[in-house]
Design an enzyme around this catalytic site. Sequence first.
Site, PDB file in Angstrom:
ATOM      1  N   CYS A 156      24.485 -36.092   3.444  1.00 19.41           N
ATOM      2  CA  CYS A 156      24.646 -37.510   3.807  1.00 19.41           C
ATOM      3  C   CYS A 156      25.509 -37.699   5.056  1.00 19.41           C
ATOM      4  CB  CYS A 156      25.234 -38.288   2.644  1.00 19.41           C
ATOM      5  SG  CYS A 156      24.209 -38.193   1.185  1.00 19.41           S
ATOM      6  N   ASN A 164      20.915 -45.321  -1.620  1.00 22.33           N
ATOM      7  CA  ASN A 164      21.524 -44.265  -0.804  1.00 22.33           C
ATOM      8  C   ASN A 164      20.401 -43.490  -0.097  1.00 22.33           C
ATOM      9  OD1 ASN A 164      22.634 -41.888   0.138  1.00 22.33           O
ATOM     10  ND2 ASN A 164      23.876 -41.498  -1.675  1.00 22.33           N
ATOM     11  N   HIS A 179      28.629 -44.586   5.353  1.00 23.29           N
ATOM     12  CA  HIS A 179      27.476 -44.122   4.574  1.00 23.29           C
ATOM     13  C   HIS A 179      27.368 -44.987   3.315  1.00 23.29           C
ATOM     14  CE1 HIS A 179      24.757 -41.881   2.197  1.00 23.29           C
ATOM     15  NE2 HIS A 179      25.675 -41.312   1.433  1.00 23.29           N
TER      16      HIS A 179
HETATM   17  O1  UT7 Z   1      25.551 -39.715  -0.858  1.00 26.71           O
HETATM   18  C1  UT7 Z   1      26.125 -38.672  -1.538  1.00 26.71           C
HETATM   19  C2  UT7 Z   1      27.367 -39.082  -2.088  1.00 26.71           C
HETATM   20  N1  UT7 Z   1      27.190 -39.591  -3.429  1.00 26.71           N
HETATM   21  C3  UT7 Z   1      28.044 -40.454  -3.907  1.00 26.71           C
HETATM   22  O2  UT7 Z   1      28.920 -40.889  -3.197  1.00 26.71           O
HETATM   23  C4  UT7 Z   1      27.982 -40.845  -5.363  1.00 26.71           C
HETATM   24  C5  UT7 Z   1      29.375 -40.979  -5.912  1.00 26.71           C
HETATM   25  N2  UT7 Z   1      29.391 -41.311  -7.320  1.00 26.71           N
HETATM   26  C6  UT7 Z   1      29.036 -42.515  -7.811  1.00 26.71           C
HETATM   27  O3  UT7 Z   1      28.659 -43.383  -7.055  1.00 26.71           O
HETATM   28  C7  UT7 Z   1      29.187 -42.778  -9.286  1.00 26.71           C
HETATM   29  O4  UT7 Z   1      29.907 -41.721  -9.878  1.00 26.71           O
HETATM   30  C8  UT7 Z   1      27.838 -42.975 -10.021  1.00 26.71           C
HETATM   31  C9  UT7 Z   1      27.201 -44.282  -9.592  1.00 26.71           C
HETATM   32  C10 UT7 Z   1      26.922 -41.809  -9.713  1.00 26.71           C
HETATM   33  C11 UT7 Z   1      28.054 -43.026 -11.535  1.00 26.71           C
HETATM   34  O5  UT7 Z   1      28.942 -44.072 -11.852  1.00 26.71           O
HETATM   35  P1  UT7 Z   1      30.132 -43.801 -12.878  1.00 26.71           P
HETATM   36  O6  UT7 Z   1      30.867 -45.065 -13.006  1.00 26.71           O
HETATM   37  O7  UT7 Z   1      30.898 -42.607 -12.365  1.00 26.71           O
HETATM   38  O8  UT7 Z   1      29.353 -43.495 -14.216  1.00 26.71           O
HETATM   39  P2  UT7 Z   1      29.421 -42.193 -15.146  1.00 26.71           P
HETATM   40  O9  UT7 Z   1      28.705 -41.061 -14.527  1.00 26.71           O
HETATM   41  O10 UT7 Z   1      30.840 -41.990 -15.596  1.00 26.71           O
HETATM   42  O11 UT7 Z   1      28.593 -42.667 -16.397  1.00 26.71           O
HETATM   43  C12 UT7 Z   1      29.086 -43.721 -17.271  1.00 26.71           C
HETATM   44  C13 UT7 Z   1      28.083 -43.899 -18.383  1.00 26.71           C
HETATM   45  C14 UT7 Z   1      27.675 -42.609 -19.074  1.00 26.71           C
HETATM   46  O12 UT7 Z   1      27.481 -42.894 -20.456  1.00 26.71           O
HETATM   47  P3  UT7 Z   1      28.594 -42.488 -21.524  1.00 26.71           P
HETATM   48  O13 UT7 Z   1      28.734 -40.998 -21.407  1.00 26.71           O
HETATM   49  O14 UT7 Z   1      29.825 -43.238 -21.128  1.00 26.71           O
HETATM   50  O15 UT7 Z   1      27.983 -42.936 -22.825  1.00 26.71           O
HETATM   51  C15 UT7 Z   1      26.334 -42.282 -18.463  1.00 26.71           C
HETATM   52  O16 UT7 Z   1      25.521 -41.523 -19.316  1.00 26.71           O
HETATM   53  O17 UT7 Z   1      26.873 -44.472 -17.859  1.00 26.71           O
HETATM   54  C16 UT7 Z   1      25.760 -43.655 -18.273  1.00 26.71           C
HETATM   55  N3  UT7 Z   1      24.762 -43.702 -17.200  1.00 26.71           N
HETATM   56  C17 UT7 Z   1      23.832 -44.654 -17.149  1.00 26.71           C
HETATM   57  N4  UT7 Z   1      23.538 -45.691 -17.923  1.00 26.71           N
HETATM   58  C18 UT7 Z   1      22.517 -46.491 -17.582  1.00 26.71           C
HETATM   59  C19 UT7 Z   1      24.643 -42.873 -16.126  1.00 26.71           C
HETATM   60  N5  UT7 Z   1      23.602 -43.268 -15.374  1.00 26.71           N
HETATM   61  C20 UT7 Z   1      23.084 -44.374 -15.976  1.00 26.71           C
HETATM   62  C21 UT7 Z   1      22.028 -45.235 -15.655  1.00 26.71           C
HETATM   63  N6  UT7 Z   1      21.782 -46.272 -16.482  1.00 26.71           N
HETATM   64  N7  UT7 Z   1      21.277 -45.063 -14.554  1.00 26.71           N
END
Ligand code: UT7
Length: 320
Positions: free
Chosen positions: A111, A277, A247
């Site tokens: 990215c 993204n 980005h």
């Molecule tokens: O361009 C490359 C650089 N990439 C980035 O900068 C991405 C950086 N990271 C992020 O933007 C965030 O970490 C994410 C958007 C990817 C994820 O957000 P988060 O607040 O860190 O969520 P998480 O991974 O901690 O997941 C929270 C919960 C989990 O459920 P439990 O374990 O709490 O029951 C996930 O399983 O949300 C669940 N989850 C979803 N639920 C509904 C994860 N993806 C989804 C989804 N829909 N799409």
Amino acid sequence: MTTKIIGTGSCPGERVVTNDDLAKIVETSDEWISSRTGIKERHLTTGLGTSGMAARAAMLACENAGIRPEELDLIVMGTSTPEYCFPSGACQVQAAIGAVNAAGFDISAACSGFVFALMTAHSFLKSGMYRNALVIGADDISKLVDWSDRKTCVLFGDGAGAAVIKAQEDGCFEGMMGCDGKKWEVLTCQARSGGNFITEKKPDLGYIYMDGQEVFKFAVKKVPECIRQVLDANGVGMEAVRYYILHQANERIIDSVAKRLKEPLEKFPMNIQKYGNTSGASIPILLDEMNREGMLNRGDKIVLAGFGGGLTWGAILLEW
Ligand code: UT7
């Protein structure tokens, strides 16, 4: 000798896919995606692919710059999703737009690809070797996505953005790039690898894997750090910066960077809601939209900042 951007262009993927569309293929919701990322929809390519989108963005950038493709000396394309291991996407674009006098190659920095490509092209211009260059960020990232993995499939979109840059005596163009290879495993996509007649294996192919929280923590720390570094190195205060073009990975990352820099969010334009993204394409697509909407005036100081797999990061301070 320094560098000026004299034209921009962009081309998103052909098909719009909404959050509700994705809720039909994985267990997710518009509410979860919008509130955690800011994304409402993304564009996926259904035929153009990386080089097709890149060539369209490149033509528009040349038109916007008032330059003929034959006048280009160099094409540098930041991409993680070329159609071929070789030739490079830049060579395909060179043929598609008729930039017969340009050398071309790709840069792999995930990215951060556009920032790394722009820094590379700038170095050639600064050295006096070339005068006009085309810099592209293009990714057909949807082909690397596991469409059954809700943690990643909701985040990405396809697109390309391009900028024509020109060598000139006056102005401001300064930047930095960095990477931390020790963290390479937090954001990966394995290329075709590990097979030959001795191993008797077919090469493996991978999908995107991301430890989202690790990448999030890295981004909110490293992006303000590298922006400060570039501004301090050039004695430019934050009050002199008109816009920070980051980005577009997550609206919450951008909010957090603004807070850490103690800068108003209005200085951080966003279009993540429309495109998701788009990896190496996100910065030049946003730059092109701002350019075409008349948001940029000659003399404005703007900062571009990218971050992503590698881990990689980079920031550029430039005068529009
Ligand atoms: O361009 C490359 C650089 N990439 C980035 O900068 C991405 C950086 N990271 C992020 O933007 C965030 O970490 C994410 C958007 C990817 C994820 O957000 P988060 O607040 O860190 O969520 P998480 O991974 O901690 O997941 C929270 C919960 C989990 O459920 P439990 O374990 O709490 O029951 C996930 O399983 O949300 C669940 N989850 C979803 N639920 C509904 C994860 N993806 C989804 C989804 N829909 N799409």
